[in-house]
Design a protein around this motif. Structure first.
Motif, PDB file in Angstrom:
ATOM      1  N   ASP A 117      16.520  89.671  -0.192  1.00 26.78           N
ATOM      2  CA  ASP A 117      15.869  90.982  -0.239  1.00 26.78           C
ATOM      3  C   ASP A 117      16.521  91.964   0.728  1.00 26.78           C
ATOM      4  O   ASP A 117      16.799  93.111   0.360  1.00 26.78           O
ATOM      5  CB  ASP A 117      14.381  90.814   0.091  1.00 26.78           C
ATOM      6  CG  ASP A 117      13.631  92.114  -0.060  1.00 26.78           C
ATOM      7  OD1 ASP A 117      13.619  92.655  -1.184  1.00 26.78           O
ATOM      8  OD2 ASP A 117      13.063  92.587   0.947  1.00 26.78           O
ATOM      9  N   ASN A 118      16.740  91.546   1.989  1.00 22.16           N
ATOM     10  CA  ASN A 118      17.359  92.429   2.979  1.00 22.16           C
ATOM     11  C   ASN A 118      18.017  91.545   4.038  1.00 22.16           C
ATOM     12  O   ASN A 118      17.339  90.973   4.892  1.00 22.16           O
ATOM     13  CB  ASN A 118      16.319  93.352   3.617  1.00 22.16           C
ATOM     14  CG  ASN A 118      16.956  94.465   4.416  1.00 22.16           C
ATOM     15  OD1 ASN A 118      17.894  94.256   5.173  1.00 22.16           O
ATOM     16  ND2 ASN A 118      16.421  95.680   4.254  1.00 22.16           N
ATOM     17  N   ARG A 119      19.317  91.449   3.948  1.00 19.34           N
ATOM     18  CA  ARG A 119      20.052  90.546   4.834  1.00 19.34           C
ATOM     19  C   ARG A 119      19.913  90.945   6.301  1.00 19.34           C
ATOM     20  O   ARG A 119      19.651  90.103   7.169  1.00 19.34           O
ATOM     21  CB  ARG A 119      21.527  90.523   4.416  1.00 19.34           C
ATOM     22  CG  ARG A 119      22.410  89.596   5.243  1.00 19.34           C
ATOM     23  CD  ARG A 119      23.879  89.801   4.860  1.00 19.34           C
ATOM     24  NE  ARG A 119      24.740  88.921   5.619  1.00 19.34           N
ATOM     25  CZ  ARG A 119      25.176  87.750   5.202  1.00 19.34           C
ATOM     26  NH1 ARG A 119      24.806  87.297   4.012  1.00 19.34           N
ATOM     27  NH2 ARG A 119      25.974  87.018   5.956  1.00 19.34           N
ATOM     28  N   ASP A 120      20.075  92.236   6.608  1.00 18.70           N
ATOM     29  CA  ASP A 120      20.027  92.683   8.006  1.00 18.70           C
ATOM     30  C   ASP A 120      18.630  92.522   8.592  1.00 18.70           C
ATOM     31  O   ASP A 120      18.477  92.109   9.759  1.00 18.70           O
ATOM     32  CB  ASP A 120      20.462  94.150   8.083  1.00 18.70           C
ATOM     33  CG  ASP A 120      21.927  94.326   7.678  1.00 18.70           C
ATOM     34  OD1 ASP A 120      22.703  93.364   7.866  1.00 18.70           O
ATOM     35  OD2 ASP A 120      22.271  95.405   7.165  1.00 18.70           O
ATOM     36  N   LEU A 121      17.614  92.844   7.821  1.00 17.81           N
ATOM     37  CA  LEU A 121      16.252  92.694   8.312  1.00 17.81           C
ATOM     38  C   LEU A 121      15.907  91.216   8.539  1.00 17.81           C
ATOM     39  O   LEU A 121      15.225  90.877   9.519  1.00 17.81           O
ATOM     40  CB  LEU A 121      15.274  93.321   7.314  1.00 17.81           C
ATOM     41  CG  LEU A 121      13.794  93.311   7.724  1.00 17.81           C
ATOM     42  CD1 LEU A 121      13.599  94.078   9.036  1.00 17.81           C
ATOM     43  CD2 LEU A 121      12.925  93.902   6.620  1.00 17.81           C
ATOM     44  N   ALA A 122      16.402  90.349   7.665  1.00 17.59           N
ATOM     45  CA  ALA A 122      16.161  88.920   7.846  1.00 17.59           C
ATOM     46  C   ALA A 122      16.827  88.422   9.117  1.00 17.59           C
ATOM     47  O   ALA A 122      16.250  87.621   9.877  1.00 17.59           O
ATOM     48  CB  ALA A 122      16.680  88.145   6.629  1.00 17.59           C
ATOM     49  N   ALA A 123      18.054  88.880   9.395  1.00 19.03           N
ATOM     50  CA  ALA A 123      18.744  88.466  10.617  1.00 19.03           C
ATOM     51  C   ALA A 123      18.024  88.976  11.856  1.00 19.03           C
ATOM     52  O   ALA A 123      17.908  88.268  12.868  1.00 19.03           O
ATOM     53  CB  ALA A 123      20.191  88.966  10.590  1.00 19.03           C
ATOM     54  N   SER A 124      17.511  90.217  11.808  1.00 19.02           N
ATOM     55  CA  SER A 124      16.817  90.772  12.964  1.00 19.02           C
ATOM     56  C   SER A 124      15.470  90.090  13.221  1.00 19.02           C
ATOM     57  O   SER A 124      14.962  90.118  14.347  1.00 19.02           O
ATOM     58  CB  SER A 124      16.601  92.273  12.769  1.00 19.02           C
ATOM     59  OG  SER A 124      15.764  92.514  11.651  1.00 19.02           O
ATOM     60  N   SER A 125      14.912  89.465  12.196  1.00 19.44           N
ATOM     61  CA  SER A 125      13.636  88.768  12.368  1.00 19.44           C
ATOM     62  C   SER A 125      13.809  87.328  12.837  1.00 19.44           C
ATOM     63  O   SER A 125      12.817  86.602  12.954  1.00 19.44           O
ATOM     64  CB  SER A 125      12.851  88.796  11.059  1.00 19.44           C
ATOM     65  OG  SER A 125      13.551  88.110  10.054  1.00 19.44           O
ATOM     66  N   GLY A 126      15.030  86.930  13.108  1.00 21.67           N
ATOM     67  CA  GLY A 126      15.276  85.601  13.661  1.00 21.67           C
ATOM     68  C   GLY A 126      15.752  84.568  12.666  1.00 21.67           C
ATOM     69  O   GLY A 126      15.905  83.382  13.020  1.00 21.67           O
ATOM     70  N   ILE A 127      15.994  84.934  11.431  1.00 22.64           N
ATOM     71  CA  ILE A 127      16.481  83.977  10.428  1.00 22.64           C
ATOM     72  C   ILE A 127      17.983  83.785  10.611  1.00 22.64           C
ATOM     73  O   ILE A 127      18.736  84.757  10.734  1.00 22.64           O
ATOM     74  CB  ILE A 127      16.169  84.475   9.010  1.00 22.64           C
ATOM     75  CG1 ILE A 127      14.662  84.555   8.799  1.00 22.64           C
ATOM     76  CG2 ILE A 127      16.795  83.562   7.959  1.00 22.64           C
ATOM     77  CD1 ILE A 127      14.261  85.125   7.444  1.00 22.64           C
ATOM     78  N   ASN A 128      18.419  82.531  10.635  1.00 18.73           N
ATOM     79  CA  ASN A 128      19.846  82.217  10.725  1.00 18.73           C
ATOM     80  C   ASN A 128      20.458  82.416   9.333  1.00 18.73           C
ATOM     81  O   ASN A 128      20.396  81.542   8.475  1.00 18.73           O
ATOM     82  CB  ASN A 128      20.040  80.778  11.197  1.00 18.73           C
ATOM     83  CG  ASN A 128      21.495  80.480  11.542  1.00 18.73           C
ATOM     84  OD1 ASN A 128      22.417  81.085  10.990  1.00 18.73           O
ATOM     85  ND2 ASN A 128      21.699  79.556  12.458  1.00 18.73           N
TER      86      ASN A 128
END
Length: 459
Positions: A339-350
């Protein structure tokens, strides 16, 4: 007096010593004469009574193989039952029998024939009770390639004419089966696009590599096909991981554009396809198991055990993938990255770990889809370009359903499978894949985002 006595004893000893050998010689000669007389008497009688041995009659009229003979092989398989001690014979163009053999353990048989055109038959008198074979098989035998002959068992249909509604029902079931197999192979392609944005043209070769791996385990190593398929899925997972680790992760770290990655995937697909051609075969190679299946008929429905198993396996695996995406942490992480790669990374997802998992899962599903595609669509065979043939249908399915969505890939691929099989009722079956490509063109013109996709503003 003593000298006279000694002289007399010496003469007696000499006379006795000189007579002893002569007596033994006479006795030996007498025994030899008697033995010769007995041998002539009794031996002549025995020879007169014993018939002259004759060589055993030959069990075959086969000729010895010529110097240029090449091996021709096959496996007698009646719905999963291996037939042993069954005679297979070959006739030349004049109808004369030129070779005959008997199937051994596992139903395997091998003949040696010179290159040419032959007719292969199964001696019906050697078949088990209740087993019949559908006629003879004509094959052109050539040197430098694998020559395989497959017999079909069961009663042949006396007529192919079926009522339209019955033919439509059977074609619909076959299309549903074909669509599920396409979806099984395409889910990984859709998830890879959703998480990385890559349109991977080498995904078809992952399908072929999975089928080839199962063939190697099954035919070359003698492992039963079910276990060979499990090992092939593990190989597909390893190949997916290696693809990402060796090629795509370094390209992502270098910020390579998606167009450049697309070109790399096309080059990788061509390289893998022809490496498979070099090390595998340019001919369709059959699995050892589950060939020549007979149809089970229930009224208007007719399906083989293999096709029924393919439908069940595909449904179970696809439902498992859906539950994994909805219920597990890694599934939710995959949807978040898509859905949103950058938002997922900023939320702590590797993100890289999620992408690696997607590549591994995509490789495993592609391998399983390749095995099922070879079993159900190619008659239990493996071809070096089977993945390339399936790739365009996978693109058509995921484009129709919606790029990047697993559920869209499932829906779109089932629709494509149905359209492809329905087209065989009106056009030549060899041209049935054209329908899938027409669907791809039409959906890109009318609704580019697909059935379940959402509109996006670009630019």
């Amino acid at each position: 007096m003593a000298p006279i006595v000694r002289w007399t004893r010496r003469k007696i000893r000499l006379r006795h010593r000189s007579r002893t050998p002569l007596r033994f010689i006479k006795q030996a000669l007498l025994l030899a004469i008697l033995g010769s007389i007995a041998a002539v008497t009794f031996g002549g009688t025995a020879l007169a009574q014993e018939p002259t041995p004759t060589p055993p009659p030959s069990s075959s009229t086969s000729q010895p193989p010529a110097a240029d003979a090449v091996p021709v092989s096959g496996s007698l398989n009646n719905g999963g039952e291996r037939l042993t001690d069954v005679d297979v014979l070959a006739r030349d163009s004049t109808g004369d029998e030129v070779a005959r053999t008997t199937s051994e353990k596992g139903g395997r048989w091998t003949l040696e024939l010179s290159p040419g055109s032959y007719t292969f038959e199964v001696d019906s008198e050697t078949l088990p009770d209740g087993v019949s074979v559908q006629g003879e098989v004509q094959r052109e035998i050539a040197a430098g390639r694998t020559n395989t002959v497959i017999f079909s068992f069961g009663e042949a249909r006396t007529s192919n004419e079926l009522p339209f509604y019955e033919k439509f029902i059977r074609t619909t079931v076959d299309g549903f089966r074909f669509g599920l197999v396409i979806a099984l192979a395409a889910v990984g392609l859709s998830l890879i696009f959703g998480t990385t944005g890559l349109t991977n043209f080498a995904h078809g070769e992952l399908v072929t590599l999975g089928a080839v791996a199962a063939w190697v385990f099954n035919v070359s190593m003698g492992i039963q096909l079910i276990y060979a398929t499990i090992l092939a899925v593990i190989v597909g997972v390893a190949i997916g991981w290696l693809n990402n680790a060796a090629i795509w992760r370094p390209l992502r770290k270098r910020k390579t554009g998606l167009i450049a990655q697309l070109v790399v995937s096309i080059g990788l697909a061509i390289a893998l396809r022809y490496l498979i051609l070099i090390f595998f075969s340019d001919r369709a190679e059959p699995f050892d198991d589950y060939q020549a299946q007979t149809q089970n008929e229930w009224g208007p429905f007719a399906i083989t055990n293999v096709n029924l198993a393919c439908i069940i396996i595909s449904i179970v695996v696809l439902v498992g993938v859906a539950l994994m995406l909805q219920r597990t942490r890694i599934g939710k992480a995959m949807r978040a990255v898509a859905d949103n790669r950058d938002l997922a990374a900023s939320s702590g997802i590797n993100v890289e770990r999620v992408v690696t998992f997607v590549w591994c899962m995509g490789g495993g599903l592609a391998a399983l889809g390749g095995v099922l595609f070879g079993l159900s669509e190619l008659g239990g065979r493996v071809q070096w370009e089977m993945g390339f043939k399936l790739l365009l249908l996978m693109f058509a399915g995921i484009t129709l359903g919606g790029l990047g969505t697993a559920y869209g890939a499932l829906l779109g691929c089932v629709i494509v499978g149905l359209l492809v099989q329905w087209s065989t009722m009106f056009i030549n079956p060899d041209l049935k894949y054209i329908g899938g490509l027409l669907v791809l063109i039409l959906i890109l013109v009318v609704r580019p985002q697909g059935i379940l996709g959402s509109r996006q503003r670009i630019g």
